[in-house]
Design an enzyme around this catalytic site. Structure first.
Site, PDB file in Angstrom:
ATOM      1  N   ASP A  11       0.869  -1.183   0.000  1.00  0.00           N
ATOM      2  CA  ASP A  11       0.000   0.000   0.000  1.00  0.00           C
ATOM      3  C   ASP A  11       0.901   1.226   0.000  1.00  0.00           C
ATOM      4  O   ASP A  11       2.099   1.137   0.270  1.00  0.00           O
ATOM      5  CB  ASP A  11      -0.882  -0.005   1.264  1.00  0.00           C
ATOM      6  CG  ASP A  11      -1.735   1.263   1.375  1.00  0.00           C
ATOM      7  OD1 ASP A  11      -2.253   1.726   0.343  1.00  0.00           O
ATOM      8  OD2 ASP A  11      -1.877   1.798   2.494  1.00  0.00           O
ATOM      9  N   SER A  12       0.290   2.372  -0.244  1.00  0.00           N
ATOM     10  CA  SER A  12       1.038   3.627  -0.177  1.00  0.00           C
ATOM     11  C   SER A  12       1.558   3.886   1.240  1.00  0.00           C
ATOM     12  O   SER A  12       2.526   4.606   1.413  1.00  0.00           O
ATOM     13  CB  SER A  12       0.120   4.778  -0.579  1.00  0.00           C
ATOM     14  OG  SER A  12      -1.056   4.757   0.204  1.00  0.00           O
ATOM     15  N   TYR A  43      -0.625   8.498  -2.098  1.00  0.00           N
ATOM     16  CA  TYR A  43      -0.690   8.314  -3.545  1.00  0.00           C
ATOM     17  C   TYR A  43      -1.965   8.983  -4.108  1.00  0.00           C
ATOM     18  O   TYR A  43      -2.045   9.265  -5.288  1.00  0.00           O
ATOM     19  CB  TYR A  43      -0.778   6.817  -3.902  1.00  0.00           C
ATOM     20  CG  TYR A  43       0.481   5.996  -3.738  1.00  0.00           C
ATOM     21  CD1 TYR A  43       1.648   6.514  -3.194  1.00  0.00           C
ATOM     22  CD2 TYR A  43       0.483   4.659  -4.144  1.00  0.00           C
ATOM     23  CE1 TYR A  43       2.781   5.722  -3.046  1.00  0.00           C
ATOM     24  CE2 TYR A  43       1.614   3.865  -4.012  1.00  0.00           C
ATOM     25  CZ  TYR A  43       2.763   4.398  -3.455  1.00  0.00           C
ATOM     26  OH  TYR A  43       3.877   3.611  -3.317  1.00  0.00           O
ATOM     27  N   GLY A  44      -2.945   9.197  -3.220  1.00  0.00           N
ATOM     28  CA  GLY A  44      -4.293   9.585  -3.647  1.00  0.00           C
ATOM     29  C   GLY A  44      -4.399  10.887  -4.416  1.00  0.00           C
ATOM     30  O   GLY A  44      -5.364  11.101  -5.140  1.00  0.00           O
ATOM     31  N   CYS A  74      -4.186  -1.026  -2.135  1.00  0.00           N
ATOM     32  CA  CYS A  74      -4.331   0.424  -2.228  1.00  0.00           C
ATOM     33  C   CYS A  74      -5.252   0.676  -3.416  1.00  0.00           C
ATOM     34  O   CYS A  74      -4.983   0.202  -4.530  1.00  0.00           O
ATOM     35  CB  CYS A  74      -2.957   1.057  -2.468  1.00  0.00           C
ATOM     36  SG  CYS A  74      -3.011   2.823  -2.798  1.00  0.00           S
ATOM     37  N   ASN A  75      -6.321   1.387  -3.178  1.00  0.00           N
ATOM     38  CA  ASN A  75      -7.279   1.628  -4.262  1.00  0.00           C
ATOM     39  C   ASN A  75      -6.675   2.483  -5.361  1.00  0.00           C
ATOM     40  O   ASN A  75      -6.884   2.232  -6.543  1.00  0.00           O
ATOM     41  CB  ASN A  75      -8.534   2.305  -3.705  1.00  0.00           C
ATOM     42  CG  ASN A  75      -9.386   1.343  -2.917  1.00  0.00           C
ATOM     43  OD1 ASN A  75     -10.317   0.765  -3.444  1.00  0.00           O
ATOM     44  ND2 ASN A  75      -9.053   1.142  -1.653  1.00  0.00           N
ATOM     45  N   THR A  76      -5.900   3.512  -4.968  1.00  0.00           N
ATOM     46  CA  THR A  76      -5.331   4.406  -5.972  1.00  0.00           C
ATOM     47  C   THR A  76      -4.337   3.638  -6.858  1.00  0.00           C
ATOM     48  O   THR A  76      -4.356   3.755  -8.080  1.00  0.00           O
ATOM     49  CB  THR A  76      -4.629   5.600  -5.289  1.00  0.00           C
ATOM     50  OG1 THR A  76      -5.499   6.148  -4.292  1.00  0.00           O
ATOM     51  CG2 THR A  76      -4.273   6.670  -6.282  1.00  0.00           C
ATOM     52  N   GLU A 153      -6.304   9.185  10.055  1.00  0.00           N
ATOM     53  CA  GLU A 153      -4.933   9.177  10.585  1.00  0.00           C
ATOM     54  C   GLU A 153      -4.856   9.930  11.905  1.00  0.00           C
ATOM     55  O   GLU A 153      -4.017   9.641  12.749  1.00  0.00           O
ATOM     56  CB  GLU A 153      -3.970   9.755   9.554  1.00  0.00           C
ATOM     57  CG  GLU A 153      -4.007   8.895   8.310  1.00  0.00           C
ATOM     58  CD  GLU A 153      -2.741   8.881   7.497  1.00  0.00           C
ATOM     59  OE1 GLU A 153      -2.045   9.892   7.497  1.00  0.00           O
ATOM     60  OE2 GLU A 153      -2.492   7.843   6.858  1.00  0.00           O
ATOM     61  N   CYS A 185     -11.321   3.056  -0.399  1.00  0.00           N
ATOM     62  CA  CYS A 185     -10.037   3.553   0.099  1.00  0.00           C
ATOM     63  C   CYS A 185      -9.661   2.713   1.309  1.00  0.00           C
ATOM     64  O   CYS A 185     -10.526   2.366   2.126  1.00  0.00           O
ATOM     65  CB  CYS A 185     -10.166   5.025   0.493  1.00  0.00           C
ATOM     66  SG  CYS A 185      -8.673   5.691   1.223  1.00  0.00           S
ATOM     67  N   THR A 186      -8.372   2.419   1.400  1.00  0.00           N
ATOM     68  CA  THR A 186      -7.909   1.518   2.456  1.00  0.00           C
ATOM     69  C   THR A 186      -8.205   2.006   3.876  1.00  0.00           C
ATOM     70  O   THR A 186      -8.325   1.213   4.791  1.00  0.00           O
ATOM     71  CB  THR A 186      -6.386   1.370   2.343  1.00  0.00           C
ATOM     72  OG1 THR A 186      -5.837   2.678   2.206  1.00  0.00           O
ATOM     73  CG2 THR A 186      -6.022   0.520   1.176  1.00  0.00           C
ATOM     74  N   HIS A 187      -8.267   3.333   4.059  1.00  0.00           N
ATOM     75  CA  HIS A 187      -8.458   3.852   5.419  1.00  0.00           C
ATOM     76  C   HIS A 187      -9.905   3.740   5.897  1.00  0.00           C
ATOM     77  O   HIS A 187     -10.166   3.761   7.087  1.00  0.00           O
ATOM     78  CB  HIS A 187      -8.066   5.326   5.495  1.00  0.00           C
ATOM     79  CG  HIS A 187      -6.591   5.561   5.517  1.00  0.00           C
ATOM     80  ND1 HIS A 187      -5.748   5.134   4.521  1.00  0.00           N
ATOM     81  CD2 HIS A 187      -5.811   6.194   6.425  1.00  0.00           C
ATOM     82  CE1 HIS A 187      -4.518   5.501   4.809  1.00  0.00           C
ATOM     83  NE2 HIS A 187      -4.529   6.150   5.956  1.00  0.00           N
TER      84      HIS A 187
HETATM   85  N1  DGL Z   1      -4.085   3.839   0.180  1.00  0.00           N
HETATM   86  C1  DGL Z   1      -4.776   4.916  -0.490  1.00  0.00           C
HETATM   87  C2  DGL Z   1      -6.016   4.361  -1.209  1.00  0.00           C
HETATM   88  O1  DGL Z   1      -6.556   3.328  -0.872  1.00  0.00           O
HETATM   89  C3  DGL Z   1      -5.197   6.000   0.487  1.00  0.00           C
HETATM   90  C4  DGL Z   1      -4.048   6.806   1.041  1.00  0.00           C
HETATM   91  C5  DGL Z   1      -3.267   7.517  -0.043  1.00  0.00           C
HETATM   92  O2  DGL Z   1      -3.779   8.510  -0.609  1.00  0.00           O
HETATM   93  O3  DGL Z   1      -2.171   7.076  -0.349  1.00  0.00           O
HETATM   94  O4  DGL Z   1      -6.448   4.962  -2.154  1.00  0.00           O
END
Ligand code: DGL
Length: 269
Positions: A11-12, A43-44, A74-76, A153, A185-187
């Site tokens: 993940d990012s 990464y978003g 990571c979705n992005t 966060e 999104c992972t969060h």
């Molecule tokens: N992991 C990113 C996602 O799932 C969220 C955090 C980021 O922007 O890197 O899109």
């Protein structure tokens, strides 16, 4: 597939630990190497080119650790780089979008699906295109919700500010009649208790962490790749920078399921 090898998950940052935690819960005997690119998170809000380059470096690092499968948690990164990774890697690669899409299609009755995620994920149209490929009649209401990652966060998981940000973001999705919401999104799985309480009676919440973990299990079965050991494994945690404030998040995500974070380098000079 060599069953005794670990799974690789990246993940990012540390958000993808929601996926790692779910994979570990569903497949406790699988060893996991988790890579969080904490040096380059988020990464978003980065460009497609940058995210693609980062994702390739992350996946190559995991490949060098000898993993049998790579999960892009990571979705992005899934939105921008999954196809490229599938072409480039020698092991199977699973992203978080397809599992979320499948679960959303199973859940919806009104045929109206809301999606929330980063600017990158929503702007890439990866979810919208995947949903349309499965079912052209689905109505999609997609919104970037960039304030949610920093709120998670900050551990404001049950805070008035988070409640009002969610209300603002979700109002158009609810008023247009969506009955299903993809947390793209992972969060966001960390906001599930609050979301369930505030919106659970109006909308089905789709958390791609659990659907993705289920897909990893299916893929291992299909490739005869399940680790035959019956001992519970731990997660090897690799980060590209000191986790700083994210230490708390790691603790919340994993408790004692992971090793102490190891600092690693994924960029090639
Ligand atoms: N992991 C990113 C996602 O799932 C969220 C955090 C980021 O922007 O890197 O899109």
């Amino acid at each position: 597939m060599k069953a005794h090898l670990p799974l690789g998950i990246f993940d990012s940052g540390v958000g993808g630990l929601t996926v790692a935690r779910e994979v570990h819960r569903q497949l406790p005997c699988e060893s996991i190497v988790y890579l969080g690119d904490t040096a380059r998170v988020p990464y978003g809000n980065k460009s497609r080119e940058a995210v693609r380059r980062y994702a390739l470096e992350d996946a190559r690092f995991l490949s060098e650790q000898g993993v049998k499968l790579i999960v892009v948690a990571c979705n992005t990164a899934t939105a921008f780089a999954l196809e490229r990774l599938e072409e480039e890697m020698e092991v199977p690669v699973i992203g978080v979008i397809e599992p979320g899409v499948r679960a959303a299609l199973e859940a919806t009755q009104s045929g109206k699906i809301g999606i929330i995620g980063t600017y990158g994920t929503i702007g890439s149209r990866a979810y919208q295109d995947a949903l349309a490929r499965h079912n052209g009649d689905i109505e999609i209401i997609a919104r970037p919700t960039p304030l949610l990652v920093p709120l998670v966060e900050e551990n404001w998981l049950d805070h008035d500010v988070t409640r009002s940000v969610l209300a603002e973001y979700l109002e158009p999705i609810l008023s247009q009649g969506a009955d299903t919401l993809v947390l793209a999104c992972t969060h966001y799985p960390l906001l599930l208790p609050l979301l369930e309480r505030e919106y659970g009676d109006r909308i089905r919440l789709i958390d791609s962490a659990s659907t993705c973990a289920a897909m990893v299990g299916e893929m291992l079965e299909a490739h005869d790749g399940k680790n035959p050991s019956s001992a519970t494994s731990r997660i090897r945690l690799c980060l590209t920078d000191d986790p700083g404030q994210s230490r708390d998040l790691i603790e919340r995500f994993l408790g004692d399921r992971a090793s102490k974070p190891e600092l690693v380098k994924v960029e090639k000079d």
